[in-house]
Structure formats: C-alpha cells, structure tokens
Design an enzyme around this catalytic site. Structure first.
Site, short mmCIF file in Angstrom:
data_model
loop_
_atom_site.label_atom_id
_atom_site.label_comp_id
_atom_site.label_asym_id
_atom_site.label_seq_id
_atom_site.Cartn_x
_atom_site.Cartn_y
_atom_site.Cartn_z
N SER A 182 -76.08 -45.29 -16.89
CA SER A 182 -74.94 -44.39 -16.75
C SER A 182 -74.76 -43.51 -17.98
O SER A 182 -73.83 -42.70 -18.02
CB SER A 182 -73.65 -45.20 -16.54
OG SER A 182 -73.73 -45.95 -15.36
N THR A 231 -72.76 -49.92 -25.41
CA THR A 231 -73.24 -48.60 -25.76
C THR A 231 -72.45 -47.95 -26.90
O THR A 231 -71.36 -48.34 -27.25
CB THR A 231 -73.24 -47.69 -24.52
OG1 THR A 231 -73.82 -48.40 -23.43
CG2 THR A 231 -74.00 -46.44 -24.74
N ASP A 249 -79.25 -54.01 -15.77
CA ASP A 249 -78.84 -52.75 -15.13
C ASP A 249 -79.61 -52.51 -13.85
O ASP A 249 -79.29 -51.60 -13.08
CB ASP A 249 -79.06 -51.57 -16.09
CG ASP A 249 -77.85 -51.33 -16.99
OD1 ASP A 249 -76.82 -52.00 -16.78
OD2 ASP A 249 -77.94 -50.49 -17.90
N ARG A 252 -85.45 -45.25 -22.92
CA ARG A 252 -84.92 -46.33 -22.10
C ARG A 252 -85.88 -47.52 -22.10
O ARG A 252 -87.10 -47.35 -22.07
CB ARG A 252 -84.71 -45.83 -20.67
CG ARG A 252 -84.07 -46.82 -19.70
CD ARG A 252 -82.65 -47.10 -20.07
NE ARG A 252 -81.90 -47.70 -18.94
CZ ARG A 252 -80.78 -48.37 -19.08
NH1 ARG A 252 -80.25 -48.53 -20.28
NH2 ARG A 252 -80.15 -48.87 -18.04
#
Length: 609
Positions: free
Chosen positions: A493, A420, A467, A124
């Site tokens: 998510s 994504t 985000d 991430r």
C-alpha cells in the site's frame, strides 16, 4: 537560516568516524568531504499528538519520521549531497532510531525526479524460491492467525532496501556511498536517547521479548522496555553498517551478514522460514515505469504495482471528481460529513478493485493489459454512479471490470497491514524524491539479527510476506492474484507521491505516509487538502482521518464531533472511532522556496535552509 538551530542544540565531536575504517576519501586538509556532527536532541514529550509549526525553507528541505534522521539528511544536503544521498543517510539512521518501522532488513519504494523525468525504484522484498502458496496455511489448510505467521521465520522476505538505494545512488549520488553511513555509525557507537514512540512501541510489544537477541537488547532483565531517554548504543549495527559502507550492498546480501540472516530465519524456534543464501545473493532491485495521472490542474506521479497505492488513491480521487461539487467540503477544520460519505464510498469501490486485480506485475497481468485502465475516465464515471445518498455498507462494494476481458481472479479478503516510515526530500538543485520504507508490522518478524558480529544489538528482519494473501484461492477455487509464489513481491500500500503542475511541469509537492492499507486514505486526503482546498502542508497533515478498507468505517478517535459519527451511521457506514496513527511527511513548493509539514501524530520534523 540554519533551521536546526531553532530546534536542536548541538554538541560537536572532535572525531566523527574513522575515515580509514570507512575508506572515505580525504581532502587536502586531511578531512573527509562530508563531516557528520551528532546533534544533542532530547526526546519529545510522550504525547501521542504534538502540534507542529510547519517549516519554511528557501533552498532545500528534508522531512523524516525522527529528528535525528532528518538532521542526518540535512547535513548531507548542507554538504552538497543530492536528494538520494540524503535519503541513504536518513534511512540508515531510521534503522537505528526507529527500528520498529523500517530498516536495512526491509524494503522500500522510491520515486525520484531529476528536473526532467520521474523514475521509480523498487526495493520490495521477494518470497524465497522455496516458498509455496500454502506458506501461511496450517495442517488443516486454514490460514494461520496473523501474528502467529508474522512473528516467525515464515514471514521474512528477501530484503531490498539497501540494494535499491545503491542502484539509485549509482545514478543520482554526488557524495561517496561510504560517507553517507557516517551519521548512523556515529549514533550507533555514541548512542542515542530512546524516544517516546520507541519506548511506547516496546512497551506494547510482546513477541519481540521472545526473541533472545531482541529481548536482551531492547528490554531489561525484568523484561521491561528500555525507558524513554535511555542512551542506547548499537555496536552490532555500527559494525554491519561499516561493512556495507565499505563493500556496498553485497556485504548484506552475501558473506557473514547474509549467512547470519539465513541462519536466523531457517533456525527460528517456532516456524522456520526458507530464505537461502542464493535468494539473498540474487536479489534484484528494479527500475519500474512510474504511473503519472492527470487530476484537476496537476499530474500526480506514484508507484506502479506491486504497489496498490497510486492506483487506489487515484481511483478514489477520480471517482470523487465525477460527482457534483460539494459547497462546503471542509468545516470547522475537518472534512464535512457529506465529503466523508463520498470519500468512504469511493474508498470502498477502489478497495474492491484493489483486492481483485493488483499484485506483482511480473506474475499478474493488468486489466486490459494496462494498469491505467483502472483509471480510465469512463470507467471511473461508471463507478461513481454507484455512489448514492446512502452507503452500500460494509462488504457492499464489488469489483468492477476495467478491462475488455473479465479477469479470472478471486477477491482477496482484508487482512492486517501495518508499519512503515516515509521520507520526502528536495535538494538544492531541485531534485526531489518521495520514499516509503518498511519492515511491515511494528518490529517486523520480531527477529533481531546481529550480522554474525556477536555484539549487542543489530537490525530487525521484516515480516513482509504477510502482505500476501494467506489464502491462495477464493471460495470458488479461483486463484487470488496476490497469493504467495516463489520470487514474487507482495502487494503493498506504500504510496510515495510526487506532484507536478500540468501546464508548467514544475514540481509541486512530495509526500507520503506510513500506516498499512490506510496509507492510501492518508495520502489521498492530504492531496485533496493541499491541492483542492488550498491548505498548506502542515494544515493538511493536521486534519483528522477517516478510512475504510471495504468493511466498516473508522474515524480518528477524539477528532470528530459525536454528530458526525451519528450522521455517518445513519447513512449506513457502520462507523466507529479508533486510533489512526499516520506518519505523513510533505514538502510543497512555494513562491519563496518550500514549505514542509510533519505529522503531529509522530516524531517527525522538517529541516532545511
């Protein structure tokens, strides 16, 4: 059986990639261990929904969002590569052919099973050291409009995908790192045909046209998107990938490529960001403890925070498990109204908890000191008692208290989440992975970087920092768990999921989806359809969607009868129709091997032998 021969004619190249240029090991014959052969795959029709057959394989399978990417993974597996090897090849090709969704300028979560244990790899993005909690506030202390923040240098987080893949490859790779870049380098140099989805995404996009490199590369002089079928070469990306192939992730995180990224972020003409060379050089991909949760006859393993995916999915399923059985949960190839009502209500409860508690675990403590407290059976039973015959309605669900001590966090208000791509792979040795990868919104921050090469093309930078909660504090002045902080990873998510049989410990399935916060609903429903309703992977992915992020409910446009929408509104859901473009990929174990499904709403396919 060569599954590619069913769908893709081939053209053979006399020379693939210079082994000397890539530093690939030579065999006695003078050939490299892995020889990539570029297929001639024509773009699909421009339909937004294309029925997929489902794919049965015997020994291995790979599922990805674009046929060229799937084929690259297939060829790696065919050459004896591992699931991780194949994922690297797939991701690099996706950077080229599906640039709007993921790439080396973004981040990813990877779940891996090696036949005995499950590992979770966190790639991430992180906030720069110079970031503050007021990052997305204007001069009056109010949040910026989402796109004003996203299409800027402010939104760019330190990318982590390449470093994460390198970390996983060090442990699970079989083929040399450099060889895995051959498919993407070849396609970048030889060119690929612009797909319907890429063309449609470019046509709908406005902010990328304002980026000098992005506009020159993806649009004509008249600012029209490149047409479907246009053969697009990307020499800048080929050169960047060649350097990463030779030098590893340090080629991206240090040196000219990193310097170019930092320059473009800090020099953004609208809202410059704060990423530094130190941020780039010191990024660390993390191995985290996966969350594995018993549900019915299965053990479902997913990603822990900073992902909210697994916790929220399993809260939804756990709450619904506490309710009486529904006689007919599915009717006429769609979920029944009664099932939809329960699913939407359980989603509202789960999203309330998500909005209050879940954030980067290096900055935020879990309720009760354990994230599994949110999945405790007694707690979920209490939450299930809140579901009645009528909906609590938009904004009617409140967060619970899963820990023994009340957590002093404010609720994060809903804000847009996008983008994504998902990859599922099972190799010949039974190693399996589920990897969800992103640059957040379509085309990320709308900043194209050429790595300082001066060549046409490049890769897109993420807008992942959007985000985070734009507001650092709630209305009462209490901090929001998912606020911006230096070095922090924004809540996600993404829900890469591996499923096992609780009695035998055998792998049952690998699955996941893109779709912003709706990833949670898409994945949860696919789990129910495959494991509870007994549908195969393709049938499960074909089912129409219904979601709520805590507010109004949305049904997939054109997929439900009018009476279903009316019935849900009579129950208080404030439901309406909208386009819900998931991108689910799933591979399930069968008696004869594997069966894979690809979402009919996107261009993905499954391949294997």
């Amino acid at each position: 059986m060569d599954m590619r021969s069913v769908f893709f004619p081939r053209r053979w190249l006399a020379c693939v990639v210079s082994s000397c240029a890539l530093g690939l090991p030579l065999l006695a014959s003078g050939e490299t261990a892995f020889q990539y052969e570029a297929p001639a795959i024509a773009p699909e029709s421009a339909s937004g929904y294309s029925e997929k057959p489902g794919w049965a394989t015997e020994r291995f399978a790979v599922a990805a969002a674009n046929p060229l990417a799937t084929d690259a993974g297939y060829q790696v597996l065919k050459a004896g590569g591992s699931a991780v090897d194949a994922a690297i090849a797939v991701q690099m090709v996706l950077t080229l052919v599906e640039p709007q969704s993921s790439g080396i300028g973004g981040g990813a979560f990877l779940m891996h099973y090696d036949g005995s244990e499950v590992k979770a790899y966190d790639g991430r993005e992180t906030a720069p050291r110079a970031a503050s909690e007021s990052l997305f506030l204007n001069g009056e202390g109010e949040p910026l409009e989402f796109m004003e923040a996203a299409a800027s240098g402010l939104s760019v987080g330190v990318p982590g995908t390449v470093r994460m893949l390198e970390k996983a490859h060090e442990r699970y790779g079989k083929l040399p790192w450099a060889e895995l870049f051959a498919p993407a380098i070849t396609l970048a140099e030889e060119g690929f045909e612009v797909s319907p989805r890429l063309h449609t995404s470019l046509a709908a996009e406005e902010r990328l046209r304002d980026d000098p490199l992005g506009s020159a590369f993806y649009y004509t002089e008249e600012r029209e998107p490149l047409p479907q079928g246009h053969r697009l070469q990307n020499p800048a990306l080929a050169e960047i990938l060649r350097k990463i192939a030779e030098e590893g992730s340090k080629a991206l995180h240090t040196g000219p490529i990193a310097e170019d990224l930092v320059s473009r972020v800090q020099g953004h003409s609208g809202r410059p960001g704060a990423i530094s060379l130190e941020d780039m050089a010191t990024y660390v991909a993390k191995e985290r403890e996966p969350l594995c949760t018993d549900w019915q006859a299965y053990r479902v393993c997913g990603f822990p925070p900073p992902s909210s995916g697994h916790l929220t999915i399993m809260q939804i399923l756990g709450v619904m498990e506490q309710l009486p059985d529904i006689e007919e949960p599915i009717e006429e190839d769609r979920p029944s109204t009664e099932w939809l009502h329960r699913f939407l209500e359980a989603s509202r409860l789960a999203f309330a908890d998500r909005g209050k508690f879940i954030a980067d675990p290096d900055f935020v403590n879990a309720p009760g000191g354990d994230w599994n407290s949110m999945l405790d059976a007694e707690y979920l039973a209490k939450r299930a008692e809140l579901i009645g015959e009528r909906s609590v309605g938009p904004d009617g669900a409140e967060a619970g208290n899963p820990g023994e001590v009340e957590m002093a966090w404010s609720m994060q208000l809903p804000q847009p989440e996008y983008g994504t791509s998902h990859i599922s792979i099972i190799d010949e040795e039974g190693n399996a992975l589920a990897m969800t990868t992103t640059i957040e919104a379509a085309f990320g921050s709308r900043i194209l970087a050429d790595g300082g090469t001066g060549l046409a093309g490049g890769y897109l930078l993420n807008n992942e920092l959007t985000d985070f909660s734009f507001r650092p504090l709630g209305a009462d002045g209490t901090p929001i768990a998912n606020r911006v902080e230096p070095g922090k990873r924004p809540r996600s998510s993404m829900s890469p999921t591996l499923v096992f049989d609780r009695e035998t410990d055998e792998l049952v399935a690998s699955l996941g989806s893109p779709g912003g916060a709706a990833i949670i609903h898409y994945t949860a429903k696919a789990l129910v359809a495959m494991l509870e309703w007994g549908l195969d992977a393709q049938e499960a992915l074909d089912l129409p969607h219904a979601i709520t992020l805590g507010g109004p409910a949305y049904l997939e446009e054109g997929r439900f009868p009018a009476e279903v929408l009316e019935a849900l509104n009579e129950l208080g859901h404030e439901a309406s129709e909208r386009e819900l473009v998931s991108g689910l990929q799933a591979i399930q174990r069968t008696e004869d091997g594997y069966f894979g499904g690809a979402d009919p709403r996107r261009e993905g396919v499954v391949m294997g032998d």
